[in-house]
Design a protein around this motif. Structure first.
Motif, short mmCIF file in Angstrom:
data_model
loop_
_atom_site.label_atom_id
_atom_site.label_comp_id
_atom_site.label_asym_id
_atom_site.label_seq_id
_atom_site.Cartn_x
_atom_site.Cartn_y
_atom_site.Cartn_z
N MET A 1 21.80 28.14 -7.72
CA MET A 1 20.99 27.43 -6.72
C MET A 1 21.79 26.20 -6.28
SD MET A 1 17.45 27.57 -8.85
CE MET A 1 16.36 26.84 -7.67
N PHE A 2 21.42 25.64 -5.17
CA PHE A 2 21.98 24.37 -4.71
C PHE A 2 23.50 24.41 -4.49
CE2 PHE A 2 18.08 23.34 -7.03
CZ PHE A 2 17.35 22.82 -5.99
N TYR A 3 23.88 25.13 -3.48
CA TYR A 3 25.28 25.09 -3.05
C TYR A 3 25.32 25.39 -1.57
CZ TYR A 3 25.53 30.20 -2.74
OH TYR A 3 25.34 31.51 -2.38
N ARG A 4 26.46 25.16 -0.95
CA ARG A 4 26.59 25.53 0.46
C ARG A 4 27.98 26.12 0.70
NH1 ARG A 4 27.15 19.68 3.54
NH2 ARG A 4 28.88 18.95 2.27
N VAL A 5 28.01 27.02 1.66
CA VAL A 5 29.30 27.63 2.02
C VAL A 5 29.88 26.79 3.14
CG1 VAL A 5 30.44 29.70 2.88
CG2 VAL A 5 28.43 29.91 1.42
#
Lengths: 58, 326
Positions: free
Chosen positions: A41-45
């Protein structure tokens, strides 16, 4: 006929035992092998051009 | 391989990772443009501990806490007392499969009243913690976070919905100490402590006193004043004894006198509940009523000899003793 049945049963027993022991061996071997697991959870590309500051490679 | 970079947003380090790379914590990685956790359902430690070991002295005294940890940590404190599991990648340490359902089941079977996410750093096994905590709450088992508190606000707020209590390491009170000794920063930890409190999570603080590095009386005073002003005088503070470990084997254990001096400073600052840990001292682990000064909880090591708190109050003067007592 009886002999074939006996051989079939014997083969089934060997297969079952083999499969169980193989799964057990794999299970305990894999205990120390890292598997790419659940999505975090809690990531961005972000773009491929971004500067990287991560840790070690796998 | 698409080669896109993913950025982890779980902790203030916010690692940016190329395909195949893993974060500073060693347990989160970029696999095919996705961030994955490498330790979900794979604890390297599971144990039934007395809750006093966490330490949480104002939460269900003398109860059992089913405790789990996975490999990895987002801090790299030179004094780490659990470095064998926190400073290694998951593949370097033996772990066994245990699903969140399995954790809760084992907690129930062992008559544990709480589950502690502890030993290493639960922020790095966030998804495992969150999933287990949701299931535990349904079974009325308390969730305890034992952490360095190095977490971003958004994941913290989500986790707080399921947390009952936390013991957070406030390792020092200067940015210099956090940067040079822990490879992290102080401000996010302070912000996280305030947010835990605002979210209604019961908070206790541990400060490991390391000789020559964070044992200056003026720094201890600053730390106590910060706790007093920002978290309130009823926040229990545990001063813990350092033993030579990991990269600081050259330092001696914390002298007894330094721990007692720190306790005196904390009491003078106005903190009501101050404890000494990792050291056998008479009274160092006892809880006293801040109003009438009578002994309320007598502890010896991790064991509770006597608990006189009744319905969260002192039985002698009826003063409210904050915490989770039943």
């Amino acid at each position: 006929m009886k002999r074939i049945d006996f051989l079939k049963t014997l083969a089934a027993v060997f297969l079952a035992l083999g499969s169980w022991s193989w799964r057990t061996i794999l299970r305990y071997n894999n205990a120390s092998v890292v598997q790419p697991g659940k999505e975090a959870m809690f990531y961005r590309v972000i773009g491929s051009g971004e500067k990287k500051n991560g840790g070690s490679r796998l | 391989m698409s080669g896109r970079v993913v950025q982890c947003l779980i902790c203030p380090k916010e690692c940016k990772l190329a395909e195949g790379q893993r974060g500073d914590c060693r347990s989160r990685a970029n696999f095919g443009d996705k961030m994955v956790t490498l330790v979900f359902g794979a604890p390297c430690s599971s144990h039934i501990d007395p809750i006093e070991k966490k330490p949480l002295y104002h939460v269900l005294p003398a109860s059992r806490a089913f405790s789990i940890a996975t490999a990895g940590c987002n801090l790299h404190c030179k004094f780490c007392q659990n470095w064998e599991i926190s400073q290694v990648p998951p593949e370097d340490i033996r772990h066994l499969p245990l699903s969140p359902e399995g954790v809760v089941k084992q907690a129930v079977m062992s008559h544990s009243r709480s589950i502690a996410y502890t030993y290493s750093e639960p922020v790095t096994f966030y998804e495992y913690t969150l999933e287990t905590a949701k299931l535990a709450r349904r079974k009325k088992i308390l969730n305890l976070l034992i952490s360095a508190g190095y977490i971003n606000p958004e994941p913290q707020d989500v986790l707080c919905q399921y947390l009952d209590a936390a013991n957070i390491d406030l390792k020092g009170i200067t940015e210099k100490f956090y940067r040079e000794v822990c490879f992290a920063t102080l401000k996010p930890v302070q912000d996280a402590l305030i947010r835990f409190k605002k979210n209604g999570v019961w908070v206790e603080i541990t400060n490991l006193i390391v000789p020559t590095l964070n044992d200056e009386p003026k720094d201890i005073k600053l730390l106590c004043e910060w706790i007093f002003n920002e978290l309130g005088p009823d926040t229990p503070l545990h001063f813990s004894r350092f033993y030579p470990m990991y990269r600081l084997k050259n330092l001696p254990p914390t002298p007894r006198g330094a721990l007692i001096a720190a306790r005196d400073i904390a009491r003078e600052t106005g903190i009501n509940y101050v404890y000494i840990g990792n050291l056998d001292t008479p009274e160092g682990s006892n809880t006293y009523c801040p109003k009438c000064r009578r002994l309320l909880v007598e502890r010896r090591g991790y064991w509770v000899v006597r608990n006189q708190v009744r319905d969260g109050r002192c039985p002698f003067c009826r003063e409210t003793i904050p915490g989770i007592w039943s």
